[in-house]
Design an enzyme around this catalytic site. Structure first.
Site, PDB file in Angstrom:
ATOM      1  N   ALA A   1     -32.387   1.935 -94.416  1.00 46.37           N
ATOM      2  CA  ALA A   1     -31.924   3.265 -94.722  1.00 46.37           C
ATOM      3  C   ALA A   1     -32.490   4.244 -94.498  1.00 46.37           C
ATOM      4  O   ALA A   1     -32.389   5.389 -93.871  1.00 46.37           O
ATOM      5  CB  ALA A   1     -31.104   3.103 -96.014  1.00 46.37           C
ATOM      6  N   ASP A   2     -33.611   4.782 -94.529  1.00 46.62           N
ATOM      7  CA  ASP A   2     -34.933   5.855 -94.520  1.00 46.62           C
ATOM      8  C   ASP A   2     -34.941   5.697 -92.907  1.00 46.62           C
ATOM      9  O   ASP A   2     -34.919   6.657 -92.258  1.00 46.62           O
ATOM     10  CB  ASP A   2     -36.090   5.343 -94.954  1.00 46.62           C
ATOM     11  CG  ASP A   2     -36.023   5.043 -96.264  1.00 46.62           C
ATOM     12  OD1 ASP A   2     -36.663   6.539 -97.040  1.00 46.62           O
ATOM     13  OD2 ASP A   2     -35.824   4.323 -97.408  1.00 46.62           O
ATOM     14  N   GLY A   3     -35.306   4.544 -92.286  1.00 45.25           N
ATOM     15  CA  GLY A   3     -36.016   4.337 -90.165  1.00 45.25           C
ATOM     16  C   GLY A   3     -34.068   4.864 -90.185  1.00 45.25           C
ATOM     17  O   GLY A   3     -34.619   5.871 -89.123  1.00 45.25           O
TER      18      GLY A   3
ATOM     19  N   SER B   1     -34.103   8.991 -90.805  1.00 45.41           N
ATOM     20  CA  SER B   1     -35.442   9.565 -89.588  1.00 45.41           C
ATOM     21  C   SER B   1     -34.705  10.205 -87.866  1.00 45.41           C
ATOM     22  O   SER B   1     -34.622  10.799 -87.955  1.00 45.41           O
ATOM     23  CB  SER B   1     -36.630   8.726 -90.021  1.00 45.41           C
ATOM     24  OG  SER B   1     -36.239   7.878 -88.680  1.00 45.41           O
TER      25      SER B   1
END
Length: 407
Positions: free
Chosen positions: A169-171, A174
């Site tokens: 999810a972070d990737g 970003s």
């Protein structure tokens, strides 16, 4: 700072975010030439001590914060807040991930920073966004993977919801954040006015899951876990070859599905009326999977790959990192490249993506040491004296002031 080249050369980015989503957003800009200044708390980002490391060097930190210059500033102190304002005054982008209201309590809210620099694009990266009943909650990618619906559909049908073993999810956030930043900069260059981007980590991965909301709204269907199968097309699964290797196959295009049946010696299946569209193949996927699985199980990986390549259908072996490191496709395209680290020497990491024909990105440095560029940025660029820097260090506003470096 020396010229680094790249299409974003001259773009100044201030990154005070922590862990992954916000910092990697900044890294994606730095990979294409932006001057990214990493602002850390004097104690350092917790990513420095997360996961695998060697000789005290975190590999997550080395990768996720490459192409940045690092300074340490305690933003909660008014003197640290003043330094950030000075950095932001001529910046193009400011990226942060504090809980909503935190920067405001330090006198660093959007209203303050945009007044200082009307051309500023500010990216606010949080778990749940700046508004809504959950906005005050701590938010990590794991929560986004859970609440977006991803974990609910990931895993085997008879198993538990399954979280990814990496920062998915972070990737995704970003990458979407970098895209949104460039959109805002394009608009800024037309209008002269910056803006604030409210990036909630759960929203990009929810969007990536596709038409689930439509399906539920119109059909009342709640998508479940289907393992390696897909709920919208068939055949799509993993199969084990005679030598014990797993292979992944997808035949979502009708022409590929027809070719696959020819390759495995079952053109009779392709001739059936139900095989002519996705819904028909889904209703009969057990029969299709049995035919494909039997063909693959009787042959080695090399034999299967050769047959599918000659028959122009899509299949690939399941790789781990050891396989990736020696694969000729990865090698020829330089998907992984060697980078010089000041402590560890040469090491490898994923290359800049995607490949631009005329203005490719580059990896110029690994993640900086804590406060590595304090002198360069605070003294040489902002005009603080070395004595002032020592005083700020003694009072805990900065750390590693660089005075022991022999300069």
């Amino acid at each position: 700072m020396e010229s680094v080249g790249g299409p974003l050369e001259g773009l100044k980015v201030i990154d005070s975010a922590t862990i992954f989503a916000g910092p990697v957003l900044a890294t994606l800009l730095g990979d294409f030439g932006a001057d990214v200044i990493k602002v850390e708390h004097p104690d350092g980002d917790s990513l420095r001590t997360m996961g695998w490391e060697k000789d005290g060097v975190s590999f997550w930190w080395t990768f996720a914060n490459r192409n940045k210059r690092g300074v340490t500033i305690r933003l909660s102190d008014p003197r640290g807040a003043r330094i950030l304002k000075e950095l932001v005054a001529d910046a193009d982008v400011y990226i942060e991930n504090f809980r909503p209201g935190t920067l405001e309590s330090w006198g660093l809210g959007w209203d303050v920073l945009s007044a200082i620099n009307p051309r500023l694009v500010m990216v606010r990266t949080t778990g749940f966004g700046q508004e809504g009943p959950y906005s005050h909650r701590p938010g990590f990618g794991t929560l986004a993977e859970a609440m977006s619906g991803f974990a609910a559909i990931n895993g085997q049908p008879d198993g538990p919801p399954t979280l990814p073993p990496f920062a998915l999810a972070d990737g995704v956030a970003s990458m979407i954040g970098a895209y949104a930043t460039m959109v805002a900069l394009f608009n800024r260059d037309r209008t002269g006015k910056g803006q604030m981007i409210d990036l909630a980590i759960y929203e990009p991965i929810f969007w990536l899951l596709g038409p689930q909301a439509l399906v539920y709204d119109q059909l009342g269907v709640v998508q479940g876990r289907t393992g390696n199968r897909a709920p919208f097309t068939s055949p799509r699964n993993v199969y084990m070859a005679k030598d014990g290797r797993w292979l992944a196959l997808s035949a979502s295009a009708q022409s590929i599905a027809d070719r696959t049946m020819t390759i495995i010696g079952r053109p009779d299946l392709a001739e059936k009326s139900w095989f002519k569209d996705h819904s028909g193949r889904l209703e009969n996927q057990d029969e299709v999977d049995e035919a494909i699985g039997s063909f693959i199980a009787a042959r080695t990986t090399e034999e299967v790959l050769t047959a599918f390549e000659e028959g122009e259908a899509a299949i690939a072996p399941i790789y781990d990192i050891a396989d990736i490191m020696k694969d000729p496709q990865f090698i020829e395209r330089q998907t992984i490249v060697s980078v010089e680290h000041p402590t560890l020497g040469p090491l490898v990491m994923p290359n800049v993506i995607p490949t631009l024909s005329d203005t490719p990105g580059s990896i110029r440095s690994c993640g900086p040491d804590l406060g590595e560029h304090n002198l360069e940025i605070l003294v040489d660029q902002l005009g603080y004296s070395r004595q002032e820097l020592i005083e700020l260090e003694n009072e805990g506003i900065v750390s590693n002031a660089g005075m022991s470096s022999g300069e």
